[in-house]
Design an enzyme around this catalytic site. Structure first.
Site, PDB file in Angstrom:
ATOM      1  N   ASP A 146      40.975 -23.515  -6.081  1.00  0.00           N
ATOM      2  CA  ASP A 146      40.892 -23.829  -5.161  1.00  0.00           C
ATOM      3  C   ASP A 146      40.799 -25.432  -5.281  1.00  0.00           C
ATOM      4  O   ASP A 146      39.853 -26.295  -5.427  1.00  0.00           O
ATOM      5  CB  ASP A 146      41.092 -23.176  -4.157  1.00  0.00           C
ATOM      6  CG  ASP A 146      41.088 -22.901  -2.640  1.00  0.00           C
ATOM      7  OD1 ASP A 146      42.553 -24.394  -2.750  1.00  0.00           O
ATOM      8  OD2 ASP A 146      41.014 -23.075  -1.501  1.00  0.00           O
ATOM      9  N   GLU A 147      41.760 -26.079  -4.411  1.00  0.00           N
ATOM     10  CA  GLU A 147      41.163 -27.478  -3.714  1.00  0.00           C
ATOM     11  C   GLU A 147      40.896 -28.238  -4.484  1.00  0.00           C
ATOM     12  O   GLU A 147      39.739 -29.237  -4.781  1.00  0.00           O
ATOM     13  CB  GLU A 147      40.019 -27.410  -2.632  1.00  0.00           C
ATOM     14  CG  GLU A 147      40.369 -26.453  -1.702  1.00  0.00           C
ATOM     15  CD  GLU A 147      41.413 -27.302  -0.491  1.00  0.00           C
ATOM     16  OE1 GLU A 147      42.294 -28.835  -0.755  1.00  0.00           O
ATOM     17  OE2 GLU A 147      41.384 -26.958   0.485  1.00  0.00           O
ATOM     18  N   LYS A 180      48.810 -22.332   0.414  1.00  0.00           N
ATOM     19  CA  LYS A 180      48.426 -22.401  -0.464  1.00  0.00           C
ATOM     20  C   LYS A 180      48.271 -21.820  -0.741  1.00  0.00           C
ATOM     21  O   LYS A 180      47.641 -20.631  -2.097  1.00  0.00           O
ATOM     22  CB  LYS A 180      47.682 -23.793  -0.983  1.00  0.00           C
ATOM     23  CG  LYS A 180      46.658 -23.742  -0.016  1.00  0.00           C
ATOM     24  CD  LYS A 180      45.719 -25.367  -0.235  1.00  0.00           C
ATOM     25  CE  LYS A 180      44.457 -25.030   0.685  1.00  0.00           C
ATOM     26  NZ  LYS A 180      43.747 -24.093   0.434  1.00  0.00           N
ATOM     27  N   THR A 181      47.476 -20.861   0.072  1.00  0.00           N
ATOM     28  CA  THR A 181      46.346 -19.823   0.600  1.00  0.00           C
ATOM     29  C   THR A 181      46.228 -18.910  -0.308  1.00  0.00           C
ATOM     30  O   THR A 181      46.597 -17.815  -0.721  1.00  0.00           O
ATOM     31  CB  THR A 181      45.445 -19.646   1.569  1.00  0.00           C
ATOM     32  OG1 THR A 181      44.486 -20.919   2.132  1.00  0.00           O
ATOM     33  CG2 THR A 181      43.959 -18.253   1.491  1.00  0.00           C
ATOM     34  N   ARG A 210      47.661 -32.361  10.489  1.00  0.00           N
ATOM     35  CA  ARG A 210      47.199 -31.527  11.446  1.00  0.00           C
ATOM     36  C   ARG A 210      47.863 -31.009  12.921  1.00  0.00           C
ATOM     37  O   ARG A 210      47.205 -29.668  13.749  1.00  0.00           O
ATOM     38  CB  ARG A 210      45.093 -31.750  12.260  1.00  0.00           C
ATOM     39  CG  ARG A 210      44.062 -32.511  10.913  1.00  0.00           C
ATOM     40  CD  ARG A 210      43.633 -31.373   9.934  1.00  0.00           C
ATOM     41  NE  ARG A 210      45.522 -31.539   8.818  1.00  0.00           N
ATOM     42  CZ  ARG A 210      45.294 -31.089   8.213  1.00  0.00           C
ATOM     43  NH1 ARG A 210      45.105 -29.226   7.714  1.00  0.00           N
ATOM     44  NH2 ARG A 210      46.546 -31.198   7.026  1.00  0.00           N
ATOM     45  N   GLN A 242      45.444 -35.378  -0.220  1.00  0.00           N
ATOM     46  CA  GLN A 242      44.319 -35.153   0.874  1.00  0.00           C
ATOM     47  C   GLN A 242      42.711 -35.245   0.267  1.00  0.00           C
ATOM     48  O   GLN A 242      42.485 -34.168   0.590  1.00  0.00           O
ATOM     49  CB  GLN A 242      44.609 -33.713   1.141  1.00  0.00           C
ATOM     50  CG  GLN A 242      45.603 -33.661   2.230  1.00  0.00           C
ATOM     51  CD  GLN A 242      45.832 -31.856   2.212  1.00  0.00           C
ATOM     52  OE1 GLN A 242      44.846 -31.685   3.390  1.00  0.00           O
ATOM     53  NE2 GLN A 242      46.708 -31.618   2.451  1.00  0.00           N
TER      54      GLN A 242
END
Length: 769
Positions: free
Chosen positions: A225-226, A33-34, A614, A256
């Site tokens: 973002d987020e 995503k970044t 993770r 998330q």
């Protein structure tokens, strides 16, 4: 630019080049995503948009810096510097500097951090002569923060009957008055706290349409973002800026969304398409981080949630090892089994830095830290302190140190006014001055204040006398009491228990859990020593061991090659080759506070999803069949979430099958070794702990009873070669028996603890075959 776009997969590229209207980029775990955000900004610049007209909002300064650096590498540093890119608070404080006078603030207003805010609240409550044991500063600060993030000003708070009644029911009826005085004092001081930066920006845009129009025109494209982590105040600001031109792109993953306790509202991302008709949705579904089995296991888990944006995350990496589910008889065995497994896996060319241990609550770290230390495994606590370095733990340890050595100056200074007993810095400084002048300890001065000419009034003298009597009483009783008995007396009679259990905030509950975990650790230490033949386990014995542990914690030397330990909340955004998720039991994960709320259970499931995703190569999920919680040992049931994972992605240990988690046995994967388990599996008789503070306090008050009073197991049929089970150590085999009567001892070889020689009259052994 075409060269850059070639580095993206098809879904990423579509999300980057779409600029004609609102868009939602649903970015699965590890999907890049970044990269999409930074490439989209570079694409907008390439399309001719001025850098100063692009607003990019993040949640952390680290994320903003990383994105700015990536944009600079795609364009140039000068262009990247002109972007309006940063955290919500930093960007809106910048706007407020320009417009502060419109809402009655000076342009050079001060920003109060959490410490400043709490200090001001303490001053106000002192002026109002309020009991800080009832009006807890941390709790008051949290309530005011929640109100501001919901855009409830103090005037609106006063007029809200529901909020006022809630305060009355909570026995803090003057909270609205504190909020009012606090806000007025901030105004008088020309200061805003962090929550004001969002609240006042909303007020600015609401009350001054011309200002709102100026920034709507100025910011021609907004990126967030987020987005799943936004609260109401953040969501509304973004909506106001974009509701006319509708050139907005938000990136996030509803799967998330794990920060509701901070005010985050998952509905912001779930309802985005309804708030922006014609919105394009792009799904980034390829996971570049994890193997196929890990991704598929996580998918099968999260698909059990009802409130979500449907997507199917996939991996094109190798199939990989299946997710392992392993059980231990106790939480104690669980910690040592994890440490042993890490040592075993190190033989496969992994470094310590390739491992992470994730847990639901900070209190769980104690046993894990102990197990890693005993095996010489280096570790670091990420996003938190080592267990014995946490304030509430150090406070109790300081009391215990003072009992052993009343001349311990650091321990003395730490506890003389904790819990608050009206002995302030002025009095302490007088004690220090007198002790320094006469070259004696603080305790010596306290023991004879008149002899050392201590200049204090009668009220202060009484407070000092009460403190001296408290500690002296503990010193006298310590001669006869065991370490666990004196520790239990300290936390109750000093007032620590009543102080901590009044705080119902998330931080307060965490402190309560840590206090209980410390008492548990002391009780375990005493029990093990008794089993090994010690007649009396003293406080000095325990502190000698703890001092060795804390000495290692204080080592400032940084070593990169360490196992990482953290809560799952702290792990979001990170990745590791091997991940252990521990404590997967009902009322722990999911939390007991969520079990009666379907929405809260779904957030707990999302938290578990974050934990699994993770892992890059190996993921191990562990649970214990018994855990010492809330002042007592209780049988535990495996977490319901373990049953949510599709069995085809799990390596099935025999205990997981016996516990009803799995039904079909398949060929073991390459990562098939599991914790050795007892052959006899007891029926689950888990007793759910009462979540309310009063219930926990009652159990803690009875937790001081010595385990030596428990009836010994019937071991008359014990023989060399017998298989036995121990409450903490799990399954073992008897290798030797010696002595008779009350001095009889057995040597037992345990899977994760090696050989232990146990005094049978204290040993909690059960013959299993």
């Amino acid at each position: 630019m075409e060269e850059y776009l070639k580095q993206l997969n098809e879904s990423q590229r579509e999300a980057v080049v779409y600029t004609d209207g609102p868009s939602l980029v649903v970015a699965g775990a590890g999907s890049g995503k970044t990269r999409v955000l930074t490439y989209k900004i570079a694409y907008l610049l390439q399309q001719g948009l001025p850098p100063q007209s692009i607003l990019a909002l993040t949640f952390t300064n680290k994320a903003a810096r990383e994105m700015k650096e990536r944009v600079a590498s795609l364009t140039d540093e000068q262009t990247a510097r002109r972007l309006w890119m940063g955290t919500f608070h930093s960007i809106f404080s910048r706007i407020l500097r320009y417009e502060a006078e419109r809402i009655g603030y000076p342009s050079n207003f001060t920003i109060y951090d959490a410490t400043d805010s709490k200090s001001l609240l303490r001053s106000i409550m002192k002026e109002m002569q309020l009991d800080d044991k009832v009006y807890r500063p941390g709790m008051i600060q949290s309530r005011i923060s929640n109100a501001k993030n919901a855009l409830v000003t103090y005037k609106a708070y006063e007029q809200n009957k529901e909020l006022v009644q809630h305060d009355i029911d909570s026995k803090v009826p003057l909270l609205r008055e504190i909020y009012k005085r606090y806000q007025n004092r901030c105004m008088q001081a020309g200061a805003m706290d962090f929550d004001d930066l969002l609240l006042q920006t909303n007020i600015l845009f609401r009350d001054h349409p011309d200002v709102l129009e100026k920034y709507r025109s100025f910011f021609q494209f907004v990126l967030v973002d987020e987005y799943q982590d936004t609260n109401f105040a953040q969501h509304l600001i973004v909506q106001r800026l974009c509701e006319v031109h509708r050139r907005i792109c938000v990136v996030g993953d509803d799967a998330q969304s794990i920060y509701s306790f901070r005010g985050a509202n998952i509905d912001n991302i779930l309802q985005f398409k309804n708030q922006y008709p014609g919105c394009r949705i792009f799904k980034l579904e390829r996971n570049y981080r994890s193997t196929q089995n890990i991704v598929n296991a996580a998918n099968s888990l999260i698909h059990k949630n009802t409130k979500q944006i449907q997507k199917t995350v996939y991996s094109e990496k190798e199939e990989g090892n299946k997710v392992s589910i392993c059980s231990s008889y106790s939480d104690y065995e669980e910690g040592y089994a994890v440490a042993g497994k890490i040592n075993d896996m190190r033989m496969r060319n992994y470094d310590y830095a390739d491992f992470a241990i994730l847990y639901r609550t900070n209190a769980q770290s104690r046993i894990l830290e102990e197990a890693l230390r005993k095996r010489g495994i280096p570790y670091k606590i990420y996003g938190g302190l080592s267990f014995y370095q946490r304030k509430e733990v150090k406070d109790v340890i300081s009391y215990l140190r003072l009992i052993i050595n009343p001349h311990d100056e650091e321990a003395f200074k730490r506890v003389i006014n904790y819990p608050a007993r009206g002995i302030g810095d002025t009095t302490l400084n007088k004690l220090i001055a007198a002790a320094t002048e006469h070259n004696v300890s603080l305790w010596t001065v306290l023991d004879d204040p008149i002899g050392y000419a201590l200049q204090i009034n009668n009220g202060t003298a009484k407070k000092l006398s009460d403190f001296r009597e408290l500690i002296s009483g503990f010193i006298q009783r310590n001669v006869k009491l065991s370490a666990e008995e004196i520790a239990s007396a300290v936390v109750k009679e000093s007032g620590i228990v009543s102080t901590l259990f009044q705080d119902r905030s998330v931080e307060g509950i965490s402190k309560q859990e840590n206090l209980q975990e410390l008492l548990k650790g002391i009780a375990e230490f005493c029990e093990i020593r008794r089993e090994e033949g010690a007649e009396h386990v003293s406080l000095a014995d325990f502190l000698s061991e703890v001092s060795l542990l804390t000495d290692q914690d204080n080592d400032k030397e940084e070593q990169a090659n360490k196992v990482t330990m953290m809560t799952v909340h702290a792990a979001k955004g990170l990745e590791f080759r091997n991940v252990f998720v521990v404590g997967l039991e009902e009322d722990l994960f999911p939390s007991a506070m969520s079990k009666d709320n379907p929405r809260a259970v779904e957030e707990e499931r999302r938290l578990f999803y974050v934990a699994i995703t993770r892992a890059e190569e190996n993921c191990v999920l562990t649970y214990a069949k018994s855990r010492y919680r809330n002042g007592q040992s209780a049988m535990c049931s495996p977490s319901r979430f373990l049953k949510d994972i599709d069995t085809q992605y799990i390596y099935k240990t025999k205990d997981a099958i016996a516990d009803g988690l799995l039904t079909v046995t398949r060929r073991p994967s390459a990562f098939s070794s599991s914790f050795q388990q007892p052959k006899a599996v007891e029926e689950d008789t888990y007793v759910s702990p009462v979540a309310q503070a009063a219930g926990r306090l009652t159990r803690m008050e009875t937790a001081s009873s010595s385990p030596s009073s428990a009836p010994a197991s019937d071991l008359s049929g014990l023989y060399v070669g017998a298989k036995v089970r121990h409450d903490r150590f799990g399954e073992g085999e008897v290798t030797a028996i010696e002595g008779d009567g009350g001095n009889a001892k057995a040597t037992v070889s345990f899977a994760h603890f090696g050989q232990k020689q146990l005094l049978l009259k204290f040993a909690r052994l059960t013959i299993v075959e």
